[in-house]
Design a protein around this motif. Structure first.
Motif, PDB file in Angstrom:
ATOM      1  N   GLU A 120       0.822  -1.214   0.000  1.00 56.34           N
ATOM      2  CA  GLU A 120       0.000   0.000   0.000  1.00 56.34           C
ATOM      3  C   GLU A 120       0.857   1.265   0.000  1.00 56.34           C
ATOM      4  O   GLU A 120       0.478   2.275  -0.615  1.00 56.34           O
ATOM      5  N   LYS A 121       2.009   1.223   0.687  1.00 57.85           N
ATOM      6  CA  LYS A 121       2.830   2.429   0.816  1.00 57.85           C
ATOM      7  C   LYS A 121       3.859   2.571  -0.302  1.00 57.85           C
ATOM      8  O   LYS A 121       4.329   3.692  -0.561  1.00 57.85           O
ATOM      9  N   LEU A 122       4.198   1.474  -0.974  1.00 52.32           N
ATOM     10  CA  LEU A 122       5.271   1.505  -1.971  1.00 52.32           C
ATOM     11  C   LEU A 122       4.998   2.479  -3.121  1.00 52.32           C
ATOM     12  O   LEU A 122       5.925   3.170  -3.564  1.00 52.32           O
ATOM     13  N   PRO A 123       3.776   2.560  -3.677  1.00 49.48           N
ATOM     14  CA  PRO A 123       3.555   3.490  -4.800  1.00 49.48           C
ATOM     15  C   PRO A 123       3.903   4.936  -4.474  1.00 49.48           C
ATOM     16  O   PRO A 123       4.423   5.660  -5.339  1.00 49.48           O
ATOM     17  N   VAL A 124       3.635   5.379  -3.246  1.00 47.33           N
ATOM     18  CA  VAL A 124       3.954   6.759  -2.868  1.00 47.33           C
ATOM     19  C   VAL A 124       5.463   6.981  -2.883  1.00 47.33           C
ATOM     20  O   VAL A 124       5.966   7.964  -3.446  1.00 47.33           O
ATOM     21  N   THR A 125       6.205   6.046  -2.278  1.00 50.85           N
ATOM     22  CA  THR A 125       7.657   6.174  -2.229  1.00 50.85           C
ATOM     23  C   THR A 125       8.270   6.075  -3.617  1.00 50.85           C
ATOM     24  O   THR A 125       9.179   6.843  -3.962  1.00 50.85           O
ATOM     25  N   LEU A 126       7.791   5.136  -4.430  1.00 56.24           N
ATOM     26  CA  LEU A 126       8.305   5.005  -5.792  1.00 56.24           C
ATOM     27  C   LEU A 126       8.006   6.249  -6.618  1.00 56.24           C
ATOM     28  O   LEU A 126       8.843   6.713  -7.399  1.00 56.24           O
ATOM     29  N   SER A 127       6.804   6.777  -6.458  1.00 55.60           N
ATOM     30  CA  SER A 127       6.421   7.967  -7.207  1.00 55.60           C
ATOM     31  C   SER A 127       7.332   9.137  -6.874  1.00 55.60           C
ATOM     32  O   SER A 127       7.874   9.807  -7.772  1.00 55.60           O
ATOM     33  N   GLY A 129      10.309   9.001  -5.434  1.00 58.06           N
ATOM     34  CA  GLY A 129      11.699   8.685  -5.770  1.00 58.06           C
ATOM     35  C   GLY A 129      11.980   8.737  -7.257  1.00 58.06           C
ATOM     36  O   GLY A 129      13.011   9.261  -7.687  1.00 58.06           O
ATOM     37  N   LEU A 130      11.076   8.205  -8.077  1.00 58.88           N
ATOM     38  CA  LEU A 130      11.300   8.178  -9.525  1.00 58.88           C
ATOM     39  C   LEU A 130      11.281   9.578 -10.122  1.00 58.88           C
ATOM     40  O   LEU A 130      12.141   9.932 -10.940  1.00 58.88           O
ATOM     41  N   TRP A 131      10.289  10.386  -9.736  1.00 61.33           N
ATOM     42  CA  TRP A 131      10.237  11.750 -10.238  1.00 61.33           C
ATOM     43  C   TRP A 131      11.474  12.538  -9.806  1.00 61.33           C
ATOM     44  O   TRP A 131      12.059  13.282 -10.608  1.00 61.33           O
ATOM     45  N   ILE A 286      18.118   8.562  -2.326  1.00 64.42           N
ATOM     46  CA  ILE A 286      16.952   9.346  -2.734  1.00 64.42           C
ATOM     47  C   ILE A 286      15.668   8.648  -2.316  1.00 64.42           C
ATOM     48  O   ILE A 286      14.745   9.262  -1.765  1.00 64.42           O
ATOM     49  N   PHE A 287      15.578   7.331  -2.568  1.00 58.17           N
ATOM     50  CA  PHE A 287      14.335   6.608  -2.332  1.00 58.17           C
ATOM     51  C   PHE A 287      14.033   6.453  -0.852  1.00 58.17           C
ATOM     52  O   PHE A 287      12.874   6.554  -0.438  1.00 58.17           O
TER      53      PHE A 287
END
Length: 356
Positions: A120-127, A129-131, A286-287
């Motif tokens: 549930e939390k991974l998409p926020v962190t990936l979003s 971090g990737l941007w 960063i991530f």
């Protein structure tokens, strides 16, 4: 190359094992575990007045049950609830068995499987971090190359002051400054103070959802970029400066090649090896390190905020699950970085070096 990849993947297994083992031992020594916290919450709820500064052990609590109002049976039930009725080695063995199937257990305080929480939390962190990573590399590499070409000139000296400020100030300080000036702190209110999306996000159209998402992500991403692009810019500049001073550059120019042909046809490949070498550490920083403070400040419900809450609550399954994920992600990134080495420069052969 396949032999090297297999060897590196096999080495990940004992590395992850010892990382989890060391942290498990540290946690066992540290005071104030979930059992002690649960007992203290019960005592506070009963108005028995045990202060938060008290570091009484569980055995002392059991011995003083007459004054505290907790019987040994209640203490044993609390231990069993959190799995502390078993010895440490048995708990560690059960944890390792679960990790083999990516079963990280259930959160002590959120009453959800850790894998579900991470999912549930991974998409926020990936979003985030990737941007941030995309913009940092988009700015830092061209700027570093430009500074290398203009080394010692006015452009290089003027931008060095900007980089010095960015390098000295961490991302979370930029986040606080941006909130004060642009999120209703004291001046303008151009951006939302916190959160990933608005409360009425579900009712918005697709285009409005994209605009709302970017509106909320603007300040967190800008904070990350401002606090992180300077180091990569310096690295890029000095890598290119070193390569531009080598004899093959003079040879290429003597053959009539333009500066652009020399830079992109010869120098770029060799100079980018250093940048690729720093990629895994940069991405992990960063991530996970940078994201931690940004998620807390902007109240973004990601893995960084989840890990911070787990540490304060002594939620061991979440702590170990997050640590395992971070460690695995970091080792995979290092392997990818090594593979990119060979893609950029085919002369590099890890198997010929014994996989070192």
């Amino acid at each position: 190359m396949s032999h090297y990849i297999l060897k590196r993947m096999l080495l990940m297994i004992p590395t992850l094992f010892f990382i989890v083992l060391i942290n498990f031992m540290i946690v066992q020594i540290a005071p104030g575990g979930p059992v002690e916290q649960a007992i203290q919450q019960i005592q506070n709820a009963q108005g028995l007045g045990i202060g938060t500064s008290s570091s009484s052990s569980l055995s002392n609590l059991a011995q003083c049950q007459g004054a505290r109002g907790l019987s040994p049976e209640m203490v044993d039930k609390i231990k069993a609830q959190y799995g502390f009725d078993r010895p440490a080695y048995e708990r560690f063995w059960l944890m390792i068995k679960g990790y083999l199937t990516f079963d990280f257990g259930t959160s002590f305080f959120k009453d959800k499987p850790v894998t579900q929480l991470l999912y549930e939390k991974l998409p926020v962190t990936l979003s985030l971090g990737l941007w941030s990573t995309f913009l940092i590399y988009l700015i830092a590499i061209p700027l570093g190359m430009k500074k290398a070409k203009k080394n010692g000139l006015v452009f290089d000296q003027s931008t060095s002051l900007l980089l010095a400020v960015s390098y000295a100030i961490p991302s979370f300080v930029f986040a606080i400054v941006l909130i004060v000036f642009f999120a209703g702190g004291s001046y303008l209110q151009w951006f939302p103070l916190q959160g990933l999306v608005s409360e009425n996000f579900a009712q918005l159209s697709l285009l409005e959802k994209i605009k709302d998402y970017l509106w909320h992500m603007c300040l967190p991403i800008l904070s990350m970029v401002l606090g992180s692009f300077a180091a990569l810019t310096y690295l890029t500049k000095y890598s290119f400066v070193e390569e531009l001073q080598k004899p093959y550059v003079l040879t290429a120019r003597s053959k009539g090649l333009s500066d652009r042909q020399v830079l992109y046809g010869h120098v770029f490949r060799n100079a980018s090896l250093v940048i690729v070498a720093a990629l895994p550490e940069a991405l992990v920083g960063i991530f996970f390190v940078g994201n931690l403070f940004i998620e807390i400040i902007f109240n973004l419900d990601g893995i960084g905020l989840l890990g911070f809450e787990a540490i304060t609550q002594r939620d061991y399954p979440v702590i170990f699950g997050t640590l395992f994920l971070f460690s695995l992600f970091g080792m995979i990134l290092r392997l990818i970085g090594d593979l990119l080495y060979q893609v950029i420069d085919p002369r590099i052969d890890f198997e010929a070096r014994g996989g070192k």
